[in-house]
Write a protein that holds these residues in place. Structure first.
Motif, PDB file in Angstrom:
ATOM      1  N   VAL A 103     -48.297   6.645 -54.113  1.00  0.00           N
ATOM      2  CA  VAL A 103     -46.910   5.997 -54.042  1.00  0.00           C
ATOM      3  C   VAL A 103     -46.046   6.552 -55.163  1.00  0.00           C
ATOM      4  CG1 VAL A 103     -45.779   3.704 -53.972  1.00  0.00           C
ATOM      5  CG2 VAL A 103     -47.950   3.823 -52.886  1.00  0.00           C
ATOM      6  N   LEU A 104     -46.528   6.547 -56.455  1.00  0.00           N
ATOM      7  CA  LEU A 104     -45.677   7.123 -57.410  1.00  0.00           C
ATOM      8  C   LEU A 104     -45.110   8.543 -56.979  1.00  0.00           C
ATOM      9  CD1 LEU A 104     -44.401   6.778 -60.155  1.00  0.00           C
ATOM     10  CD2 LEU A 104     -46.629   7.614 -61.096  1.00  0.00           C
ATOM     11  N   ALA A 105     -45.834   9.242 -56.457  1.00  0.00           N
ATOM     12  CA  ALA A 105     -45.544  10.631 -56.130  1.00  0.00           C
ATOM     13  C   ALA A 105     -44.351  10.627 -55.090  1.00  0.00           C
ATOM     14  CB  ALA A 105     -46.716  11.543 -55.745  1.00  0.00           C
ATOM     15  N   LEU A 106     -44.627   9.895 -54.098  1.00  0.00           N
ATOM     16  CA  LEU A 106     -43.559   9.764 -52.875  1.00  0.00           C
ATOM     17  C   LEU A 106     -42.342   9.079 -53.594  1.00  0.00           C
ATOM     18  CD1 LEU A 106     -45.882   8.385 -50.041  1.00  0.00           C
ATOM     19  CD2 LEU A 106     -44.811  10.590 -50.253  1.00  0.00           C
ATOM     20  N   ALA A 107     -42.587   8.235 -54.546  1.00  0.00           N
ATOM     21  CA  ALA A 107     -41.123   7.709 -54.915  1.00  0.00           C
ATOM     22  C   ALA A 107     -40.224   8.592 -55.709  1.00  0.00           C
ATOM     23  CB  ALA A 107     -41.793   6.534 -55.950  1.00  0.00           C
ATOM     24  N   VAL A 108     -41.143   9.625 -56.575  1.00  0.00           N
ATOM     25  CA  VAL A 108     -40.364  10.729 -57.348  1.00  0.00           C
ATOM     26  C   VAL A 108     -39.750  11.629 -56.274  1.00  0.00           C
ATOM     27  CG1 VAL A 108     -40.558  12.355 -59.105  1.00  0.00           C
ATOM     28  CG2 VAL A 108     -41.799  10.246 -59.415  1.00  0.00           C
ATOM     29  N   PHE A 109     -40.744  11.851 -55.475  1.00  0.00           N
ATOM     30  CA  PHE A 109     -40.200  12.931 -54.314  1.00  0.00           C
ATOM     31  C   PHE A 109     -38.853  12.202 -53.705  1.00  0.00           C
ATOM     32  CE2 PHE A 109     -40.265  13.937 -49.993  1.00  0.00           C
ATOM     33  CZ  PHE A 109     -39.977  15.287 -49.983  1.00  0.00           C
ATOM     34  N   GLY A 110     -39.054  11.145 -53.237  1.00  0.00           N
ATOM     35  CA  GLY A 110     -37.887  10.740 -52.262  1.00  0.00           C
ATOM     36  C   GLY A 110     -36.882  10.400 -53.142  1.00  0.00           C
ATOM     37  N   SER A 111     -36.781   9.996 -54.465  1.00  0.00           N
ATOM     38  CA  SER A 111     -35.481   9.909 -55.117  1.00  0.00           C
ATOM     39  C   SER A 111     -35.106  10.857 -55.552  1.00  0.00           C
ATOM     40  CB  SER A 111     -36.019   8.923 -56.354  1.00  0.00           C
ATOM     41  OG  SER A 111     -36.569   7.791 -56.037  1.00  0.00           O
TER      42      SER A 111
END
Length: 509
Positions: free
Chosen positions: A393-401
Protein backbone atom coordinates in the motif's frame (compact mmCIF):
# COMPACT_ATOMS: atom_id res chain seq x y z
CA UNK A 1 -35.16 5.95 -31.93
CA UNK A 2 -32.33 6.83 -34.29
CA UNK A 3 -29.78 5.26 -31.94
CA UNK A 4 -31.13 1.77 -32.79
CA UNK A 5 -30.08 2.26 -36.41
CA UNK A 6 -26.41 2.48 -35.35
CA UNK A 7 -26.58 -0.14 -32.62
CA UNK A 8 -25.10 -2.88 -34.79
CA UNK A 9 -21.96 -0.82 -35.48
CA UNK A 10 -20.80 -1.48 -31.93
CA UNK A 11 -20.61 -5.22 -32.64
CA UNK A 12 -18.37 -5.07 -35.70
CA UNK A 13 -15.28 -7.16 -34.86
CA UNK A 14 -12.78 -4.32 -34.54
CA UNK A 15 -15.12 -1.96 -32.68
CA UNK A 16 -16.11 -4.67 -30.22
CA UNK A 17 -12.46 -5.60 -29.67
CA UNK A 18 -11.70 -1.96 -28.81
CA UNK A 19 -14.66 -1.96 -26.43
CA UNK A 20 -13.27 -5.05 -24.66
CA UNK A 21 -9.77 -3.55 -24.45
CA UNK A 22 -11.10 -0.26 -23.08
CA UNK A 23 -13.30 -2.02 -20.51
CA UNK A 24 -10.64 -4.41 -19.19
CA UNK A 25 -7.91 -1.76 -19.29
CA UNK A 26 -10.17 0.71 -17.51
CA UNK A 27 -10.86 -1.75 -14.70
CA UNK A 28 -7.13 -2.28 -14.20
CA UNK A 29 -6.32 1.44 -14.34
CA UNK A 30 -9.24 2.28 -12.07
CA UNK A 31 -8.07 -0.19 -9.44
CA UNK A 32 -4.63 1.49 -9.37
CA UNK A 33 -4.52 4.29 -6.76
CA UNK A 34 -3.72 7.66 -8.31
CA UNK A 35 -4.89 6.84 -11.83
CA UNK A 36 -8.16 8.79 -12.00
CA UNK A 37 -10.62 8.42 -14.91
CA UNK A 38 -9.30 11.68 -16.36
CA UNK A 39 -5.72 10.43 -16.30
CA UNK A 40 -6.72 7.02 -17.69
CA UNK A 41 -8.54 8.57 -20.65
CA UNK A 42 -5.67 11.01 -21.25
CA UNK A 43 -3.16 8.15 -21.30
CA UNK A 44 -5.19 6.42 -24.04
CA UNK A 45 -5.52 9.51 -26.27
CA UNK A 46 -2.25 8.79 -28.21
CA UNK A 47 -3.53 5.30 -29.08
CA UNK A 48 -6.49 6.85 -30.95
CA UNK A 49 -4.41 8.84 -33.46
CA UNK A 50 -4.45 6.01 -36.03
CA UNK A 51 -8.12 5.18 -35.40
CA UNK A 52 -11.11 6.92 -36.90
CA UNK A 53 -13.30 9.11 -34.70
CA UNK A 54 -15.85 6.40 -33.87
CA UNK A 55 -13.24 3.81 -32.92
CA UNK A 56 -11.26 6.29 -30.83
CA UNK A 57 -14.34 7.36 -28.87
CA UNK A 58 -15.37 3.74 -28.26
CA UNK A 59 -11.97 3.08 -26.66
CA UNK A 60 -12.03 6.28 -24.57
CA UNK A 61 -15.67 5.91 -23.52
CA UNK A 62 -15.18 2.32 -22.38
CA UNK A 63 -12.12 3.32 -20.37
CA UNK A 64 -14.02 6.22 -18.76
CA UNK A 65 -16.93 4.01 -17.72
CA UNK A 66 -14.91 1.11 -16.33
CA UNK A 67 -12.29 3.27 -14.60
CA UNK A 68 -14.97 4.88 -12.43
CA UNK A 69 -16.25 1.43 -11.44
CA UNK A 70 -12.76 -0.08 -11.12
CA UNK A 71 -11.83 2.46 -8.47
CA UNK A 72 -14.07 0.52 -6.09
CA UNK A 73 -11.58 -2.38 -6.06
CA UNK A 74 -8.83 -0.51 -4.20
CA UNK A 75 -11.43 1.44 -2.20
CA UNK A 76 -12.94 -1.76 -0.83
CA UNK A 77 -9.85 -3.92 -0.46
CA UNK A 78 -7.20 -1.34 0.51
CA UNK A 79 -9.29 1.64 1.69
CA UNK A 80 -7.60 3.72 -0.99
CA UNK A 81 -10.19 5.21 -3.38
CA UNK A 82 -9.10 4.54 -6.95
CA UNK A 83 -10.55 7.95 -7.80
CA UNK A 84 -12.29 10.77 -5.90
CA UNK A 85 -15.60 9.29 -7.07
CA UNK A 86 -14.98 6.22 -4.89
CA UNK A 87 -14.49 8.04 -1.57
CA UNK A 88 -17.92 7.09 -0.21
CA UNK A 89 -17.38 3.45 -1.19
CA UNK A 90 -14.60 3.10 1.39
CA UNK A 91 -16.93 3.93 4.28
CA UNK A 92 -18.77 0.59 4.23
CA UNK A 93 -16.96 -1.36 1.52
CA UNK A 94 -13.63 -1.62 3.33
CA UNK A 95 -15.34 -2.64 6.57
CA UNK A 96 -17.07 -5.45 4.66
CA UNK A 97 -13.68 -6.55 3.31
CA UNK A 98 -12.20 -6.59 6.82
CA UNK A 99 -15.12 -8.80 7.87
CA UNK A 100 -14.29 -11.31 5.14
CA UNK A 101 -16.99 -10.03 2.77
CA UNK A 102 -14.72 -8.44 0.19
CA UNK A 103 -16.10 -10.54 -2.67
CA UNK A 104 -19.67 -9.64 -1.76
CA UNK A 105 -18.80 -5.94 -1.50
CA UNK A 106 -17.16 -5.99 -4.94
CA UNK A 107 -20.12 -7.82 -6.45
CA UNK A 108 -22.55 -5.29 -4.99
CA UNK A 109 -20.42 -2.42 -6.27
CA UNK A 110 -20.17 -3.70 -9.86
CA UNK A 111 -23.86 -4.62 -10.09
CA UNK A 112 -24.89 -1.23 -8.68
CA UNK A 113 -22.45 0.57 -10.98
CA UNK A 114 -23.87 -1.21 -14.02
CA UNK A 115 -27.49 -0.38 -13.12
CA UNK A 116 -26.68 3.25 -12.38
CA UNK A 117 -24.52 3.52 -15.49
CA UNK A 118 -27.17 2.06 -17.80
CA UNK A 119 -29.75 4.48 -16.38
CA UNK A 120 -27.38 7.41 -16.92
CA UNK A 121 -26.65 6.45 -20.53
CA UNK A 122 -30.39 6.01 -21.23
CA UNK A 123 -30.91 9.55 -19.99
CA UNK A 124 -28.18 10.65 -22.40
CA UNK A 125 -29.96 8.86 -25.25
CA UNK A 126 -33.55 9.95 -24.69
CA UNK A 127 -33.37 13.30 -22.91
CA UNK A 128 -30.25 14.98 -24.28
CA UNK A 129 -31.90 18.10 -25.82
CA UNK A 130 -34.09 18.76 -22.78
CA UNK A 131 -31.32 18.11 -20.27
CA UNK A 132 -28.88 20.35 -22.15
CA UNK A 133 -31.23 23.34 -21.84
CA UNK A 134 -31.80 22.56 -18.16
CA UNK A 135 -28.07 22.33 -17.46
CA UNK A 136 -27.59 25.84 -18.86
CA UNK A 137 -29.86 27.17 -16.11
CA UNK A 138 -27.09 26.64 -13.55
CA UNK A 139 -25.09 29.82 -13.11
CA UNK A 140 -22.39 30.76 -10.56
CA UNK A 141 -24.93 31.44 -7.77
CA UNK A 142 -26.57 28.04 -8.22
CA UNK A 143 -23.24 26.20 -8.30
CA UNK A 144 -22.20 28.09 -5.16
CA UNK A 145 -25.31 26.94 -3.28
CA UNK A 146 -24.80 23.42 -4.60
CA UNK A 147 -21.28 23.44 -3.15
CA UNK A 148 -22.66 24.74 0.15
CA UNK A 149 -25.17 21.88 0.09
CA UNK A 150 -22.25 19.50 -0.18
CA UNK A 151 -20.63 21.24 2.80
CA UNK A 152 -23.76 20.64 4.90
CA UNK A 153 -23.38 16.92 4.20
CA UNK A 154 -20.03 17.11 6.00
CA UNK A 155 -21.65 17.42 9.41
CA UNK A 156 -23.03 13.89 9.44
CA UNK A 157 -20.61 12.07 7.14
CA UNK A 158 -18.68 9.21 8.72
CA UNK A 159 -17.91 11.05 11.94
CA UNK A 160 -18.60 10.47 15.62
CA UNK A 161 -20.35 13.85 15.92
CA UNK A 162 -21.67 16.71 13.80
CA UNK A 163 -19.19 19.12 15.36
CA UNK A 164 -16.18 16.92 14.56
CA UNK A 165 -17.51 16.37 11.05
CA UNK A 166 -17.84 20.11 10.47
CA UNK A 167 -14.39 20.76 11.94
CA UNK A 168 -12.91 18.15 9.58
CA UNK A 169 -14.70 19.83 6.69
CA UNK A 170 -13.37 23.25 7.75
CA UNK A 171 -9.83 21.87 7.74
CA UNK A 172 -10.47 20.66 4.20
CA UNK A 173 -11.84 24.06 3.17
CA UNK A 174 -8.73 25.72 4.59
CA UNK A 175 -6.42 23.30 2.73
CA UNK A 176 -8.29 24.21 -0.47
CA UNK A 177 -7.19 27.86 -0.09
CA UNK A 178 -3.48 27.00 -0.13
CA UNK A 179 -1.77 28.22 -3.30
CA UNK A 180 -2.56 31.13 -5.59
CA UNK A 181 -5.92 32.85 -5.69
CA UNK A 182 -7.39 32.01 -9.12
CA UNK A 183 -8.94 35.47 -9.53
CA UNK A 184 -6.51 37.94 -7.92
CA UNK A 185 -3.36 35.83 -8.18
CA UNK A 186 -2.42 36.44 -4.54
CA UNK A 187 -0.36 33.92 -2.56
CA UNK A 188 -2.12 32.17 0.31
CA UNK A 189 -0.56 29.94 2.99
CA UNK A 190 2.39 28.95 0.80
CA UNK A 191 4.81 27.53 3.36
CA UNK A 192 6.92 25.63 0.85
CA UNK A 193 7.47 25.62 -2.91
CA UNK A 194 5.82 22.18 -3.16
CA UNK A 195 2.41 23.74 -2.37
CA UNK A 196 2.78 26.88 -4.51
CA UNK A 197 0.33 25.43 -7.02
CA UNK A 198 -2.10 24.30 -4.34
CA UNK A 199 -2.83 20.82 -3.02
CA UNK A 200 -3.69 18.35 -5.77
CA UNK A 201 -6.70 16.23 -4.84
CA UNK A 202 -5.16 12.87 -5.85
CA UNK A 203 -2.09 12.97 -3.55
CA UNK A 204 -4.31 14.37 -0.79
CA UNK A 205 -6.85 11.61 -1.30
CA UNK A 206 -4.19 8.89 -1.21
CA UNK A 207 -2.47 10.33 1.83
CA UNK A 208 -5.59 10.92 3.91
CA UNK A 209 -6.94 7.42 3.34
CA UNK A 210 -3.85 5.26 2.82
CA UNK A 211 -1.16 6.55 5.18
CA UNK A 212 -3.18 6.23 8.44
CA UNK A 213 -3.95 2.66 7.44
CA UNK A 214 -0.27 1.94 6.64
CA UNK A 215 0.85 3.32 10.01
CA UNK A 216 -1.82 1.23 11.77
CA UNK A 217 -0.76 -1.94 9.95
CA UNK A 218 2.92 -1.38 10.72
CA UNK A 219 2.02 -0.70 14.36
CA UNK A 220 0.24 -4.06 14.65
CA UNK A 221 3.38 -5.88 13.65
CA UNK A 222 3.88 -9.12 11.78
CA UNK A 223 3.49 -11.32 14.86
CA UNK A 224 -0.15 -10.33 15.31
CA UNK A 225 -1.26 -11.38 11.88
CA UNK A 226 -1.72 -15.05 12.54
CA UNK A 227 -4.60 -14.34 14.90
CA UNK A 228 -6.20 -11.92 12.46
CA UNK A 229 -6.25 -13.89 9.22
CA UNK A 230 -9.52 -13.24 7.46
CA UNK A 231 -11.48 -15.93 5.73
CA UNK A 232 -12.89 -14.78 2.41
CA UNK A 233 -16.48 -15.91 2.46
CA UNK A 234 -17.91 -17.28 -0.77
CA UNK A 235 -20.63 -15.06 -2.18
CA UNK A 236 -22.94 -16.43 -4.89
CA UNK A 237 -23.54 -13.83 -7.58
CA UNK A 238 -27.31 -14.39 -7.56
CA UNK A 239 -27.41 -13.56 -3.85
CA UNK A 240 -25.67 -10.25 -4.57
CA UNK A 241 -28.07 -9.45 -7.41
CA UNK A 242 -31.05 -10.12 -5.14
CA UNK A 243 -29.44 -7.98 -2.43
CA UNK A 244 -29.07 -5.02 -4.81
CA UNK A 245 -32.72 -5.12 -5.86
CA UNK A 246 -33.83 -5.74 -2.29
CA UNK A 247 -32.11 -2.47 -1.40
CA UNK A 248 -34.06 -0.67 -4.12
CA UNK A 249 -34.38 2.52 -2.07
CA UNK A 250 -30.59 2.96 -1.80
CA UNK A 251 -30.21 2.00 -5.47
CA UNK A 252 -32.83 4.55 -6.55
CA UNK A 253 -31.34 7.33 -4.42
CA UNK A 254 -27.86 6.66 -5.78
CA UNK A 255 -28.97 6.44 -9.41
CA UNK A 256 -31.13 9.58 -9.34
CA UNK A 257 -28.62 11.61 -7.34
CA UNK A 258 -25.77 10.64 -9.63
CA UNK A 259 -27.80 11.46 -12.75
CA UNK A 260 -28.82 14.86 -11.36
CA UNK A 261 -25.35 15.90 -10.20
CA UNK A 262 -23.61 14.47 -13.27
CA UNK A 263 -25.60 16.82 -15.48
CA UNK A 264 -24.31 19.94 -13.73
CA UNK A 265 -21.02 21.13 -15.30
CA UNK A 266 -18.01 21.13 -13.00
CA UNK A 267 -19.44 19.20 -10.05
CA UNK A 268 -18.10 15.68 -10.54
CA UNK A 269 -18.67 12.10 -9.45
CA UNK A 270 -16.96 12.51 -6.08
CA UNK A 271 -19.77 14.76 -4.87
CA UNK A 272 -22.41 12.48 -6.39
CA UNK A 273 -21.19 9.46 -4.45
CA UNK A 274 -20.90 11.30 -1.13
CA UNK A 275 -24.26 13.07 -1.41
CA UNK A 276 -25.98 9.81 -2.42
CA UNK A 277 -24.38 7.98 0.51
CA UNK A 278 -25.49 10.71 2.91
CA UNK A 279 -29.06 10.78 1.62
CA UNK A 280 -29.31 6.98 1.63
CA UNK A 281 -28.25 6.94 5.27
CA UNK A 282 -30.61 9.74 6.31
CA UNK A 283 -33.61 8.00 4.75
CA UNK A 284 -32.71 4.49 5.89
CA UNK A 285 -34.37 2.58 8.71
CA UNK A 286 -30.96 1.09 9.52
CA UNK A 287 -28.94 4.25 9.96
CA UNK A 288 -26.78 2.79 12.73
CA UNK A 289 -25.47 0.10 10.38
CA UNK A 290 -23.89 2.63 8.01
CA UNK A 291 -20.12 2.67 8.47
CA UNK A 292 -20.11 -0.84 9.92
CA UNK A 293 -20.15 -2.73 6.61
CA UNK A 294 -23.72 -2.06 5.45
CA UNK A 295 -24.57 -3.05 1.88
CA UNK A 296 -26.78 0.03 1.33
CA UNK A 297 -23.75 2.30 1.66
CA UNK A 298 -21.88 0.50 -1.13
CA UNK A 299 -24.94 0.31 -3.38
CA UNK A 300 -25.83 4.00 -3.04
CA UNK A 301 -22.27 5.24 -3.57
CA UNK A 302 -21.41 3.06 -6.57
CA UNK A 303 -24.72 3.48 -8.38
CA UNK A 304 -24.31 7.26 -8.05
CA UNK A 305 -20.75 7.62 -9.32
CA UNK A 306 -21.49 5.59 -12.46
CA UNK A 307 -24.92 7.12 -13.06
CA UNK A 308 -23.21 10.50 -13.46
CA UNK A 309 -21.08 9.31 -16.42
CA UNK A 310 -23.82 9.54 -19.08
CA UNK A 311 -25.37 12.87 -18.00
CA UNK A 312 -21.91 14.45 -17.62
CA UNK A 313 -21.52 14.12 -21.41
CA UNK A 314 -24.78 15.97 -22.19
CA UNK A 315 -23.26 19.49 -22.10
CA UNK A 316 -20.26 18.25 -24.10
CA UNK A 317 -22.13 16.61 -26.96
CA UNK A 318 -24.84 19.27 -27.32
CA UNK A 319 -23.25 22.54 -26.19
CA UNK A 320 -19.48 21.92 -26.55
CA UNK A 321 -19.18 22.53 -22.78
CA UNK A 322 -17.18 19.82 -20.95
CA UNK A 323 -19.13 18.93 -17.83
CA UNK A 324 -16.14 17.35 -16.07
CA UNK A 325 -12.34 17.09 -16.48
CA UNK A 326 -12.75 13.72 -18.16
CA UNK A 327 -15.28 15.19 -20.58
CA UNK A 328 -12.71 17.86 -21.43
CA UNK A 329 -10.23 15.13 -22.38
CA UNK A 330 -12.93 13.46 -24.51
CA UNK A 331 -13.48 16.83 -26.21
CA UNK A 332 -9.80 16.77 -27.15
CA UNK A 333 -10.31 13.30 -28.61
CA UNK A 334 -13.11 14.65 -30.81
CA UNK A 335 -11.17 17.72 -31.94
CA UNK A 336 -8.18 15.58 -32.93
CA UNK A 337 -10.42 13.98 -35.56
CA UNK A 338 -11.82 17.30 -36.76
CA UNK A 339 -15.20 16.93 -35.07
CA UNK A 340 -16.49 19.89 -33.06
CA UNK A 341 -19.40 18.86 -30.83
CA UNK A 342 -22.47 21.05 -30.67
CA UNK A 343 -26.13 21.24 -31.49
CA UNK A 344 -25.51 19.91 -35.00
CA UNK A 345 -23.33 16.95 -33.94
CA UNK A 346 -26.22 14.47 -34.21
CA UNK A 347 -27.10 15.85 -37.66
CA UNK A 348 -23.63 16.00 -39.22
CA UNK A 349 -22.01 13.00 -37.51
CA UNK A 350 -24.85 10.72 -36.35
CA UNK A 351 -22.77 7.58 -36.90
CA UNK A 352 -20.02 8.85 -34.59
CA UNK A 353 -22.33 10.19 -31.86
CA UNK A 354 -24.77 7.30 -31.68
CA UNK A 355 -22.18 4.52 -32.02
CA UNK A 356 -20.18 6.14 -29.20
CA UNK A 357 -23.24 6.38 -26.93
CA UNK A 358 -24.34 2.83 -27.76
CA UNK A 359 -20.85 1.53 -26.96
CA UNK A 360 -21.06 3.13 -23.51
CA UNK A 361 -24.35 1.32 -22.93
CA UNK A 362 -22.83 -2.05 -23.86
CA UNK A 363 -19.66 -1.13 -21.96
CA UNK A 364 -21.60 -0.90 -18.70
CA UNK A 365 -22.74 -4.51 -19.10
CA UNK A 366 -19.26 -5.74 -20.04
CA UNK A 367 -17.79 -3.89 -17.07
CA UNK A 368 -20.20 -5.68 -14.76
CA UNK A 369 -19.45 -9.11 -16.29
CA UNK A 370 -15.65 -8.77 -16.02
CA UNK A 371 -15.92 -7.14 -12.60
CA UNK A 372 -18.00 -9.98 -11.19
CA UNK A 373 -15.59 -12.51 -12.67
CA UNK A 374 -12.56 -11.09 -10.83
CA UNK A 375 -14.39 -10.15 -7.59
CA UNK A 376 -13.77 -13.45 -5.83
CA UNK A 377 -10.11 -13.55 -6.84
CA UNK A 378 -9.45 -9.91 -5.93
CA UNK A 379 -11.07 -10.34 -2.52
CA UNK A 380 -8.22 -12.65 -1.50
CA UNK A 381 -6.10 -9.53 -1.09
CA UNK A 382 -7.62 -9.35 2.41
CA UNK A 383 -5.63 -12.48 3.35
CA UNK A 384 -2.25 -10.87 2.68
CA UNK A 385 -0.16 -10.49 5.90
CA UNK A 386 -0.18 -7.04 7.52
CA UNK A 387 3.53 -6.38 6.98
CA UNK A 388 3.35 -7.24 3.26
CA UNK A 389 0.09 -5.34 2.77
CA UNK A 390 1.48 -2.23 4.45
CA UNK A 391 4.56 -2.26 2.22
CA UNK A 392 2.47 -2.73 -0.95
CA UNK A 393 0.00 0.00 0.00
CA UNK A 394 2.85 2.40 0.81
CA UNK A 395 4.52 1.68 -2.54
CA UNK A 396 1.23 2.24 -4.38
CA UNK A 397 0.66 5.47 -2.45
CA UNK A 398 4.08 6.84 -3.41
CA UNK A 399 3.67 5.73 -7.04
CA UNK A 400 0.15 7.13 -7.33
CA UNK A 401 1.09 10.49 -5.79
CA UNK A 402 4.24 10.92 -7.87
CA UNK A 403 2.58 9.91 -11.15
CA UNK A 404 0.02 12.73 -11.08
CA UNK A 405 2.52 15.51 -11.89
CA UNK A 406 5.82 13.56 -11.69
CA UNK A 407 6.64 15.67 -8.66
CA UNK A 408 8.18 14.66 -5.33
CA UNK A 409 6.36 17.64 -3.85
CA UNK A 410 3.11 15.69 -4.22
CA UNK A 411 4.69 12.76 -2.36
CA UNK A 412 5.67 15.07 0.51
CA UNK A 413 2.13 16.50 0.62
CA UNK A 414 0.69 12.98 0.64
CA UNK A 415 2.93 11.94 3.52
CA UNK A 416 2.30 15.09 5.57
CA UNK A 417 -1.49 14.98 5.21
CA UNK A 418 -1.57 11.24 5.90
CA UNK A 419 0.50 11.56 9.08
CA UNK A 420 -1.68 14.41 10.31
CA UNK A 421 -4.83 12.41 9.53
CA UNK A 422 -3.50 9.47 11.56
CA UNK A 423 -3.42 11.63 14.70
CA UNK A 424 -6.78 13.27 13.91
CA UNK A 425 -8.40 9.82 13.65
CA UNK A 426 -7.21 9.08 17.19
CA UNK A 427 -9.51 11.89 18.36
CA UNK A 428 -12.56 10.74 16.39
CA UNK A 429 -12.13 12.86 13.26
CA UNK A 430 -12.71 11.34 9.83
CA UNK A 431 -10.98 11.67 6.47
CA UNK A 432 -14.16 11.74 4.34
CA UNK A 433 -15.45 15.17 5.54
CA UNK A 434 -11.95 16.62 5.19
CA UNK A 435 -11.63 15.41 1.60
CA UNK A 436 -15.10 16.70 0.75
CA UNK A 437 -14.14 20.14 2.09
CA UNK A 438 -10.95 20.05 0.01
CA UNK A 439 -12.96 19.21 -3.12
CA UNK A 440 -15.79 21.67 -2.57
CA UNK A 441 -13.62 24.61 -1.49
CA UNK A 442 -12.44 25.68 -4.98
CA UNK A 443 -15.94 25.16 -6.44
CA UNK A 444 -17.60 27.31 -3.78
CA UNK A 445 -14.94 30.02 -3.89
CA UNK A 446 -14.70 30.31 -7.68
CA UNK A 447 -18.46 30.51 -8.15
CA UNK A 448 -18.90 32.97 -5.26
CA UNK A 449 -16.28 35.32 -6.73
CA UNK A 450 -17.78 35.03 -10.23
CA UNK A 451 -21.26 35.59 -8.82
CA UNK A 452 -20.07 38.64 -6.88
CA UNK A 453 -18.59 40.15 -10.04
CA UNK A 454 -21.83 39.56 -11.96
CA UNK A 455 -23.88 40.93 -9.06
CA UNK A 456 -21.78 44.12 -8.84
CA UNK A 457 -22.28 44.70 -12.56
CA UNK A 458 -26.00 43.91 -12.74
CA UNK A 459 -27.69 43.97 -9.35
CA UNK A 460 -27.03 43.65 -5.62
CA UNK A 461 -25.36 40.63 -4.01
CA UNK A 462 -28.51 39.78 -2.10
CA UNK A 463 -30.69 39.81 -5.20
CA UNK A 464 -28.28 37.67 -7.21
CA UNK A 465 -27.69 34.98 -4.58
CA UNK A 466 -31.04 34.95 -2.76
CA UNK A 467 -33.67 35.34 -5.46
CA UNK A 468 -34.93 33.05 -8.20
CA UNK A 469 -36.71 29.71 -7.95
CA UNK A 470 -33.56 27.60 -8.35
CA UNK A 471 -31.60 29.59 -5.75
CA UNK A 472 -34.45 29.42 -3.23
CA UNK A 473 -34.89 25.68 -3.81
CA UNK A 474 -31.20 25.00 -3.19
CA UNK A 475 -31.17 27.24 -0.10
CA UNK A 476 -34.20 25.37 1.25
CA UNK A 477 -32.44 22.04 0.77
CA UNK A 478 -29.32 23.41 2.50
CA UNK A 479 -31.35 24.54 5.53
CA UNK A 480 -33.22 21.23 5.64
CA UNK A 481 -29.96 19.28 5.48
CA UNK A 482 -28.45 21.23 8.39
CA UNK A 483 -31.61 20.91 10.46
CA UNK A 484 -31.83 17.18 9.83
CA UNK A 485 -28.19 16.60 10.81
CA UNK A 486 -28.64 18.52 14.08
CA UNK A 487 -31.93 16.74 14.83
CA UNK A 488 -30.37 13.32 14.24
CA UNK A 489 -27.46 14.22 16.52
CA UNK A 490 -29.80 15.30 19.34
CA UNK A 491 -31.96 12.23 18.83
CA UNK A 492 -28.98 9.91 19.06
CA UNK A 493 -27.78 11.61 22.25
CA UNK A 494 -31.22 11.22 23.85
CA UNK A 495 -31.25 7.55 22.89
CA UNK A 496 -27.81 6.97 24.39
CA UNK A 497 -28.73 8.84 27.59
CA UNK A 498 -31.85 6.65 27.98
CA UNK A 499 -29.73 3.51 27.56
CA UNK A 500 -27.30 4.75 30.22
CA UNK A 501 -30.19 5.46 32.59
CA UNK A 502 -31.64 1.99 32.09
CA UNK A 503 -28.24 0.38 32.70
CA UNK A 504 -27.83 2.32 35.95
CA UNK A 505 -31.32 1.27 37.09
CA UNK A 506 -30.52 -2.39 36.33
CA UNK A 507 -27.30 -2.17 38.33
CA UNK A 508 -29.06 -0.65 41.37
CA UNK A 509 -31.74 -3.35 41.31
Amino acid sequence: MEFLFYFGDVFTPFNFMLLLIGTIGGLILGATPGLSPTMAVALLIPFTFKLDATQGLILLGAAYTSTVAGGAVSAILLKIPGAPANIATTLDGHTMAKNGQGARALQLSFISSAIGGVFGVLLLIFLTPVLAEWALAFGPSHLFWLAILGVTVIGSLDSSSVVKGLLSGCIGLWLATIGFDDVMGAQRFIFHSSVSGGINIIPALIGLFAIPQVITMFAKGRHQHDAEVLKVEKSPIMDSIREVFRRSRALSIGTLTGSFIGLIPGVGGQIAGLVAYDQARKTSREQKKFGTGHSEGVIAAESANNAMVGPSLVPLLTLSIPGSPTAAVLLGGLLIHGIFPGSDLFENYPDVAWTFINSMLIGQILMCVFGLYVAGLAARVAQVPNAVMAAVVLALAVFGSYSVQTSMGDVYIMAALGTGMYFLERFGFSAAPLVLGLILGPIAEANFVQGAMIANATSSMGAYFFTGALNLTLIGIVVASIAYSVWMELRQRRYLSKEDTLEQQERTT
